[in-house]
Enzyme design. Structure first.
Site, PDB file in Angstrom:
ATOM      1  N   SER A   1     -29.835 -15.420   0.604  1.00  9.56           N
ATOM      2  CA  SER A   1     -29.644 -14.134  -0.069  1.00  9.56           C
ATOM      3  C   SER A   1     -28.889 -14.297  -1.381  1.00  9.56           C
ATOM      4  O   SER A   1     -27.843 -14.946  -1.412  1.00  9.56           O
ATOM      5  CB  SER A   1     -28.856 -13.204   0.867  1.00  9.56           C
ATOM      6  OG  SER A   1     -28.383 -12.090   0.152  1.00  9.56           O
TER       7      SER A   1
ATOM      8  N   GLN B   1     -34.557 -15.912   4.280  1.00  9.43           N
ATOM      9  CA  GLN B   1     -34.322 -16.491   2.954  1.00  9.43           C
ATOM     10  C   GLN B   1     -32.872 -16.367   2.530  1.00  9.43           C
ATOM     11  O   GLN B   1     -32.208 -15.359   2.800  1.00  9.43           O
ATOM     12  CB  GLN B   1     -35.221 -15.791   1.918  1.00  9.43           C
ATOM     13  CG  GLN B   1     -34.947 -16.290   0.512  1.00  9.43           C
ATOM     14  CD  GLN B   1     -35.975 -15.860  -0.501  1.00  9.43           C
ATOM     15  OE1 GLN B   1     -36.723 -14.926  -0.264  1.00  9.43           O
ATOM     16  NE2 GLN B   1     -36.008 -16.522  -1.626  1.00  9.43           N
TER      17      GLN B   1
ATOM     18  N   ARG C   1     -52.415 -21.952  -2.407  1.00  8.91           N
ATOM     19  CA  ARG C   1     -51.259 -22.531  -3.118  1.00  8.91           C
ATOM     20  C   ARG C   1     -51.383 -24.016  -3.431  1.00  8.91           C
ATOM     21  O   ARG C   1     -50.490 -24.567  -4.092  1.00  8.91           O
ATOM     22  CB  ARG C   1     -49.976 -22.277  -2.310  1.00  8.91           C
ATOM     23  CG  ARG C   1     -49.725 -20.807  -2.003  1.00  8.91           C
ATOM     24  CD  ARG C   1     -49.596 -19.955  -3.256  1.00  8.91           C
ATOM     25  NE  ARG C   1     -49.327 -18.552  -2.923  1.00  8.91           N
ATOM     26  CZ  ARG C   1     -49.133 -17.612  -3.833  1.00  8.91           C
ATOM     27  NH1 ARG C   1     -49.177 -17.898  -5.127  1.00  8.91           N
ATOM     28  NH2 ARG C   1     -48.926 -16.361  -3.475  1.00  8.91           N
TER      29      ARG C   1
ATOM     30  N   LEU D   1     -51.318 -21.005  12.464  1.00  5.72           N
ATOM     31  CA  LEU D   1     -52.073 -22.039  11.729  1.00  5.72           C
ATOM     32  C   LEU D   1     -53.196 -21.446  10.882  1.00  5.72           C
ATOM     33  O   LEU D   1     -53.574 -22.016   9.857  1.00  5.72           O
ATOM     34  CB  LEU D   1     -52.631 -23.087  12.707  1.00  5.72           C
ATOM     35  CG  LEU D   1     -51.546 -23.930  13.404  1.00  5.72           C
ATOM     36  CD1 LEU D   1     -52.169 -24.844  14.471  1.00  5.72           C
ATOM     37  CD2 LEU D   1     -50.757 -24.773  12.393  1.00  5.72           C
ATOM     38  N   ARG D   2     -53.679 -20.279  11.274  1.00  3.63           N
ATOM     39  CA  ARG D   2     -54.698 -19.629  10.427  1.00  3.63           C
ATOM     40  C   ARG D   2     -54.077 -19.248   9.087  1.00  3.63           C
ATOM     41  O   ARG D   2     -54.677 -19.468   8.035  1.00  3.63           O
ATOM     42  CB  ARG D   2     -55.239 -18.374  11.116  1.00  3.63           C
ATOM     43  CG  ARG D   2     -56.323 -17.717  10.293  1.00  3.63           C
ATOM     44  CD  ARG D   2     -56.781 -16.404  10.862  1.00  3.63           C
ATOM     45  NE  ARG D   2     -58.035 -15.995  10.251  1.00  3.63           N
ATOM     46  CZ  ARG D   2     -58.663 -14.870  10.523  1.00  3.63           C
ATOM     47  NH1 ARG D   2     -58.172 -14.044  11.422  1.00  3.63           N
ATOM     48  NH2 ARG D   2     -59.785 -14.577   9.915  1.00  3.63           N
TER      49      ARG D   2
ATOM     50  N   VAL E   1     -43.298 -15.372  -0.347  1.00  5.06           N
ATOM     51  CA  VAL E   1     -43.113 -14.154   0.465  1.00  5.06           C
ATOM     52  C   VAL E   1     -44.182 -13.090   0.196  1.00  5.06           C
ATOM     53  O   VAL E   1     -44.210 -12.070   0.876  1.00  5.06           O
ATOM     54  CB  VAL E   1     -41.695 -13.538   0.308  1.00  5.06           C
ATOM     55  CG1 VAL E   1     -40.627 -14.536   0.694  1.00  5.06           C
ATOM     56  CG2 VAL E   1     -41.453 -12.994  -1.099  1.00  5.06           C
TER      57      VAL E   1
HETATM   58  C1  LIG Z   1     -53.114 -18.348  -8.588  1.00  5.58           C
HETATM   59  C2  LIG Z   1     -52.490 -17.069  -8.110  1.00  5.58           C
HETATM   60  C3  LIG Z   1     -52.145 -16.085  -9.014  1.00  5.58           C
HETATM   61  C4  LIG Z   1     -51.567 -14.891  -8.576  1.00  5.58           C
HETATM   62  N1  LIG Z   1     -51.229 -13.939  -9.499  1.00  5.58           N
HETATM   63  C5  LIG Z   1     -50.694 -12.772  -9.081  1.00  5.58           C
HETATM   64  C6  LIG Z   1     -50.352 -11.739 -10.011  1.00  5.58           C
HETATM   65  O1  LIG Z   1     -50.506 -11.898 -11.211  1.00  5.58           O
HETATM   66  N2  LIG Z   1     -49.804 -10.593  -9.540  1.00  5.58           N
HETATM   67  C7  LIG Z   1     -49.628 -10.376  -8.198  1.00  5.58           C
HETATM   68  O2  LIG Z   1     -49.186  -9.307  -7.807  1.00  5.58           O
HETATM   69  N3  LIG Z   1     -49.931 -11.338  -7.301  1.00  5.58           N
HETATM   70  C8  LIG Z   1     -50.453 -12.507  -7.695  1.00  5.58           C
HETATM   71  N4  LIG Z   1     -50.763 -13.483  -6.762  1.00  5.58           N
HETATM   72  C9  LIG Z   1     -50.469 -13.223  -5.343  1.00  5.58           C
HETATM   73  C10 LIG Z   1     -51.686 -12.674  -4.609  1.00  5.58           C
HETATM   74  O3  LIG Z   1     -52.137 -11.492  -5.204  1.00  5.58           O
HETATM   75  C11 LIG Z   1     -51.360 -12.387  -3.122  1.00  5.58           C
HETATM   76  O4  LIG Z   1     -50.240 -11.545  -3.058  1.00  5.58           O
HETATM   77  C12 LIG Z   1     -51.067 -13.622  -2.342  1.00  5.58           C
HETATM   78  O5  LIG Z   1     -52.105 -14.550  -2.518  1.00  5.58           O
HETATM   79  C13 LIG Z   1     -50.906 -13.317  -0.869  1.00  5.58           C
HETATM   80  O6  LIG Z   1     -51.860 -12.408  -0.397  1.00  5.58           O
HETATM   81  P1  LIG Z   1     -53.246 -12.776   0.295  1.00  5.58           P
HETATM   82  O7  LIG Z   1     -54.110 -11.588   0.258  1.00  5.58           O
HETATM   83  O8  LIG Z   1     -53.759 -14.041  -0.278  1.00  5.58           O
HETATM   84  O9  LIG Z   1     -53.003 -13.091   1.805  1.00  5.58           O
HETATM   85  P2  LIG Z   1     -51.845 -12.939   2.894  1.00  5.58           P
HETATM   86  O10 LIG Z   1     -50.892 -11.859   2.595  1.00  5.58           O
HETATM   87  O11 LIG Z   1     -51.320 -14.314   3.125  1.00  5.58           O
HETATM   88  O12 LIG Z   1     -52.724 -12.503   4.120  1.00  5.58           O
HETATM   89  C14 LIG Z   1     -53.725 -13.366   4.673  1.00  5.58           C
HETATM   90  C15 LIG Z   1     -55.030 -12.640   4.825  1.00  5.58           C
HETATM   91  O13 LIG Z   1     -54.828 -11.566   5.743  1.00  5.58           O
HETATM   92  C16 LIG Z   1     -55.632 -10.461   5.334  1.00  5.58           C
HETATM   93  N5  LIG Z   1     -54.742  -9.334   5.027  1.00  5.58           N
HETATM   94  C17 LIG Z   1     -53.391  -9.371   4.888  1.00  5.58           C
HETATM   95  N6  LIG Z   1     -52.924  -8.144   4.656  1.00  5.58           N
HETATM   96  C18 LIG Z   1     -53.982  -7.317   4.618  1.00  5.58           C
HETATM   97  C19 LIG Z   1     -54.145  -5.927   4.404  1.00  5.58           C
HETATM   98  N7  LIG Z   1     -53.119  -5.118   4.152  1.00  5.58           N
HETATM   99  N8  LIG Z   1     -55.386  -5.411   4.455  1.00  5.58           N
HETATM  100  C20 LIG Z   1     -56.456  -6.191   4.711  1.00  5.58           C
HETATM  101  N9  LIG Z   1     -56.392  -7.531   4.923  1.00  5.58           N
HETATM  102  C21 LIG Z   1     -55.166  -8.073   4.878  1.00  5.58           C
HETATM  103  C22 LIG Z   1     -56.436 -10.884   4.107  1.00  5.58           C
HETATM  104  O14 LIG Z   1     -57.676 -11.396   4.542  1.00  5.58           O
HETATM  105  C23 LIG Z   1     -55.592 -12.000   3.547  1.00  5.58           C
HETATM  106  O15 LIG Z   1     -56.333 -12.918   2.777  1.00  5.58           O
HETATM  107  C24 LIG Z   1     -51.330 -14.684  -7.175  1.00  5.58           C
HETATM  108  C25 LIG Z   1     -51.683 -15.686  -6.265  1.00  5.58           C
HETATM  109  C26 LIG Z   1     -52.257 -16.868  -6.713  1.00  5.58           C
HETATM  110  C27 LIG Z   1     -52.601 -17.934  -5.694  1.00  5.58           C
END
Ligand SMILES: Cc1cc2nc3c(=O)[nH]c(=O)nc-3n(C[C@H](O)[C@H](O)[C@H](O)COP(=O)(O)OP(=O)(O)OC[C@H]3O[C@@H](n4cnc5c(N)ncnc54)[C@H](O)[C@@H]3O)c2cc1C
Length: 240
Positions: free
Chosen positions: A94, A92, A190, A180-181, A83
């Site tokens: 609850s 999800q 992941r 799909l993007r 999420v």
């Molecule tokens: C190995 C691993 C370790 C992690 N560890 C941590 C941790 O320790 N603590 C933690 O908090 N999180 C952690 N995360 C989670 C991570 O920080 C992100 O929350 C998660 O990957 C989803 O966010 P995202 O940016 O990848 O993309 P998504 O939310 O899936 O969004 C997709 C894309 O859309 C764009 N986008 C989305 N929202 C915005 C926005 N507001 N502004 C600009 N562009 C945007 C970006 O290009 C982004 O890549 C981890 C993730 C991984 C895979």
């Protein structure tokens, strides 16, 4: 308490034929950019178009799509990671409204069992020493957590109050709708080696499945090896 050792499962709620036909919509939408009208849009032309779009990195065109997936028997830890992805619709299970002391239609404070997901690569029955001198296994610790929940419920606590004691391992269910993007982005994050083993395994299996249904969309994700526990990881390669 019931231990779940197998990785969670999934059901793709979007019919396979629908997933395939969405490629035609993507071609129709994408050709607006170029004002290039194809004689007839077919599955074959759509796959060729999607291949070209992805090679160019023009990924926004892929947003004209939707895949809905239900994940079952995965932990609350996995769903919490899922999420964090922001471009999706989510429903999800609850922990407020689900009464874990209600195994069937009736509440049964004696017989109910919590279901918990544990790492398959660890022995949940291995005893470890605690600071207070006890020796306990993870299975026993989870069992004790169930007793805490049972005790609170018996004392009249509502599920939404007693839930504070539930572990990250608690079984959950979630339905995710994303284009799909975004699925490509989720797979990139992941299924890679640094991802947590549970989400990596479930997402790896989902990736393998969708690669069979609409290969052109996911063919740049390839198996890249196995970690120290023998679990697969993937990487995204450049498109040829
Ligand atoms: C190995 C691993 C370790 C992690 N560890 C941590 C941790 O320790 N603590 C933690 O908090 N999180 C952690 N995360 C989670 C991570 O920080 C992100 O929350 C998660 O990957 C989803 O966010 P995202 O940016 O990848 O993309 P998504 O939310 O899936 O969004 C997709 C894309 O859309 C764009 N986008 C989305 N929202 C915005 C926005 N507001 N502004 C600009 N562009 C945007 C970006 O290009 C982004 O890549 C981890 C993730 C991984 C895979």
């Amino acid at each position: 308490m019931k231990i779940l050792k197998d990785a969670g499962s999934f059901v793709i709620l979007t019919p396979e034929e629908n997933l395939k036909s969405q490629l035609l919509t993507i071609e129709r939408a994408g050709r607006t950019c170029y004002q290039s009208v194809a004689q007839e849009i077919t599955q074959e032309t759509a796959e060729k178009f999607v291949k070209m779009i992805l090679k160019l990195g023009h990924e926004s065109v892929m947003e004209h799509s939707l895949m809905i997936v239900q994940f079952n028997d995965c932990s609350r830890g996995l769903t919490h990671e899922l999420v964090r992805h922001r471009i999706m619709g989510i429903s999800q299970e609850s922990t407020r409204y689900v009464d874990y002391a209600k195994p069937s239609a009736e509440v049964d404070l004696e017989k109910f069992e919590l279901k918990c997901v544990v790492p398959a690569h660890k022995n949940e029955n291995e005893k470890v020493k605690l600071a207070d001198g006890r020796e306990m296994s993870m299975a026993e610790m989870l069992q004790e957590t169930e007793e805490f929940y049972r005790g609170l419920r018996k004392a009249g606590w509502l599920p939404q109050d007693a839930r504070q004691i539930l572990p990250t391992a608690i079984k959950s269910q979630i339905v995710v709708s994303a284009n799909l993007r975004e699925w490509r982005h989720i797979f990139k994050m992941r299924t890679a080696r640094p991802a947590h083993w549970e989400i990596r395994e479930v997402m790896g299996k989902l990736l393998e499945k969708v690669k069979m249904i609409i290969p052109v969309v996911f063919e740049d994700f390839v198996e890249a090896g196995k970690d120290e526990n023998g679990l697969k990881y993937f990487e995204k390669i450049s498109r040829s």
